[in-house]
Design a protein around this motif. Structure first.
Motif, mmCIF file in Angstrom:
data_model
loop_
_atom_site.group_PDB
_atom_site.id
_atom_site.type_symbol
_atom_site.label_atom_id
_atom_site.label_comp_id
_atom_site.label_asym_id
_atom_site.label_seq_id
_atom_site.Cartn_x
_atom_site.Cartn_y
_atom_site.Cartn_z
ATOM 1 N N MET A 1 -5.192 13.273 1.907
ATOM 2 C CA MET A 1 -4.560 12.048 1.417
ATOM 3 C C MET A 1 -3.479 11.620 2.404
ATOM 4 O O MET A 1 -2.656 12.438 2.827
ATOM 5 N N ASN A 2 -3.462 10.338 2.791
ATOM 6 C CA ASN A 2 -2.475 9.862 3.745
ATOM 7 C C ASN A 2 -1.104 9.702 3.087
ATOM 8 O O ASN A 2 -0.947 9.897 1.872
ATOM 9 N N ALA A 3 -0.116 9.328 3.899
ATOM 10 C CA ALA A 3 1.254 9.228 3.393
ATOM 11 C C ALA A 3 1.374 8.176 2.294
ATOM 12 O O ALA A 3 2.076 8.384 1.287
ATOM 13 N N THR A 4 0.692 7.059 2.466
ATOM 14 C CA THR A 4 0.741 6.004 1.441
ATOM 15 C C THR A 4 0.188 6.501 0.114
ATOM 16 O O THR A 4 0.808 6.340 -0.942
ATOM 17 N N ARG A 34 -0.123 1.029 -9.697
ATOM 18 C CA ARG A 34 -0.603 1.778 -8.522
ATOM 19 C C ARG A 34 -1.303 0.838 -7.536
ATOM 20 O O ARG A 34 -1.035 0.890 -6.322
ATOM 21 N N ASP A 35 -2.170 -0.017 -8.030
ATOM 22 C CA ASP A 35 -2.876 -0.962 -7.159
ATOM 23 C C ASP A 35 -1.900 -1.920 -6.487
ATOM 24 O O ASP A 35 -2.063 -2.271 -5.308
ATOM 25 N N GLY A 36 -0.889 -2.350 -7.248
ATOM 26 C CA GLY A 36 0.106 -3.240 -6.673
ATOM 27 C C GLY A 36 0.887 -2.583 -5.555
ATOM 28 O O GLY A 36 1.184 -3.205 -4.524
ATOM 29 N N LEU A 37 1.223 -1.309 -5.735
ATOM 30 C CA LEU A 37 1.932 -0.566 -4.688
ATOM 31 C C LEU A 37 1.073 -0.431 -3.433
ATOM 32 O O LEU A 37 1.566 -0.591 -2.316
ATOM 33 N N VAL A 38 -0.195 -0.109 -3.635
ATOM 34 C CA VAL A 38 -1.102 0.045 -2.488
ATOM 35 C C VAL A 38 -1.218 -1.263 -1.718
ATOM 36 O O VAL A 38 -1.149 -1.285 -0.476
ATOM 37 N N ASP A 39 -1.366 -2.372 -2.438
ATOM 38 C CA ASP A 39 -1.498 -3.675 -1.770
ATOM 39 C C ASP A 39 -0.207 -4.044 -1.035
ATOM 40 O O ASP A 39 -0.248 -4.567 0.092
ATOM 41 N N THR A 40 0.941 -3.775 -1.667
ATOM 42 C CA THR A 40 2.217 -4.103 -1.033
ATOM 43 C C THR A 40 2.451 -3.245 0.200
ATOM 44 O O THR A 40 2.910 -3.735 1.241
ATOM 45 N N ALA A 41 2.119 -1.958 0.083
ATOM 46 C CA ALA A 41 2.275 -1.067 1.235
ATOM 47 C C ALA A 41 1.360 -1.494 2.378
ATOM 48 O O ALA A 41 1.754 -1.460 3.554
ATOM 49 N N SER A 50 5.020 2.158 9.908
ATOM 50 C CA SER A 50 4.173 3.324 9.695
ATOM 51 C C SER A 50 3.741 3.361 8.234
ATOM 52 O O SER A 50 4.345 2.707 7.366
ATOM 53 N N GLU A 51 2.690 4.135 7.944
ATOM 54 C CA GLU A 51 2.177 4.209 6.575
ATOM 55 C C GLU A 51 3.254 4.707 5.612
ATOM 56 O O GLU A 51 3.413 4.170 4.512
ATOM 57 N N GLU A 52 3.977 5.731 6.027
ATOM 58 C CA GLU A 52 4.995 6.294 5.131
ATOM 59 C C GLU A 52 6.120 5.302 4.879
ATOM 60 O O GLU A 52 6.560 5.127 3.741
ATOM 61 N N GLU A 53 6.608 4.647 5.929
ATOM 62 C CA GLU A 53 7.696 3.684 5.764
ATOM 63 C C GLU A 53 7.234 2.480 4.957
ATOM 64 O O GLU A 53 7.989 1.939 4.134
#
Length: 224
Positions: A1-4, A34-41, A50-53
């Motif tokens: 699983m990646n940082a995001t 969860r979906d909203g966070l993924v889309d925003t990230a 970066s993915e984490e930031e």
């Protein structure tokens, strides 16, 4: 699983643990966030982060679990109130049926018990009628009417205690029908009705208990 994915899943798990309400409604709400966070990230990652930031910035924009939970809990508390109101609406007719059964069974019991059973059944039917009317009003107030009028803040707690009262009446109906079945000639019908009343009591009591718990949790108030 990646940082995001890791940060989003941790956030979703913490939010799920902080919320209480119907399982399906809670799962759907957490999935949407969860979906909203993924889309925003993902949108932030496209700017070169970066993915984490990018994931951390998305979480900051959504707010901490402590900040987001009250508004989510309000939605789930209303959903739980509707669940309890629906349970009362569907099961209250059993209490009204108890009045009829106790009345008809009284013809072949002793002179004292029929009168007692009938009086008890009348009170149980009254409780059922009031609870059913309140439950129907709750479903209306939190359904189509909620688009025009704000849901009263204390309505979930009122529904919770109405459900508790109705479940108590169902427990009393179970005992009354069991006693009547032991003395009546048509005991199979009364025994079957008692079993239905017991099942209705279990369903309403469980939902009312969950509704009381939700009603005591802090929620974000909606401006009127």
């Amino acid at each position: 699983m990646n940082a995001t994915g890791r940060l989003v899943e941790e956030y979703a798990a913490d939010l799920s643990a902080a919320l209480h309400g119907p399982a399906k409604a809670k799962a759907r709400l957490v999935d949407e966030i969860r979906d909203g966070l993924v889309d925003t990230a993902a949108a932030h990652a496209e700017t070169g982060l970066s993915e984490e930031e990018a994931a951390r910035r998305a979480v900051r924009e959504f707010g901490s679990v402590g900040e987001l939970a009250p508004s989510c809990q309000r939605e789930l508390t209303v959903a739980q109130a509707r669940h309890t109101a629906r349970a009362v609406t569907l099961t209250a007719p059993f209490l009204i049926g108890c009045w009829y059964l106790a009345r008809t069974a009284g013809h072949d019991l002793t002179a004292y018990l029929p009168r007692t059973a009938q009086l008890l059944a009348v009170h149980l039917a009254s409780v059922a009628t009031v609870a059913a009317l309140l439950a129907a009003a709750t479903l209306a107030a939190t359904g189509s009417l909620a688009r025009r009028l704000p849901t009263p803040h204390r309505l979930p707690l009122v529904v919770a205690w109405a459900g508790t009262t109705a479940s108590g009446a169902m427990a009393a109906a179970t005992l009354a029908l069991a006693l009547a079945a032991a003395l009546a000639a048509d005991w199979p019908l009364l025994a079957f009705a008692g079993a239905l009343a017991a099942a209705a009591h279990a369903a309403v009591a469980t939902s009312a208990r969950a509704c009381r718990r939700c009603a005591r949790l802090p929620v974000a108030l909606v401006p009127e």
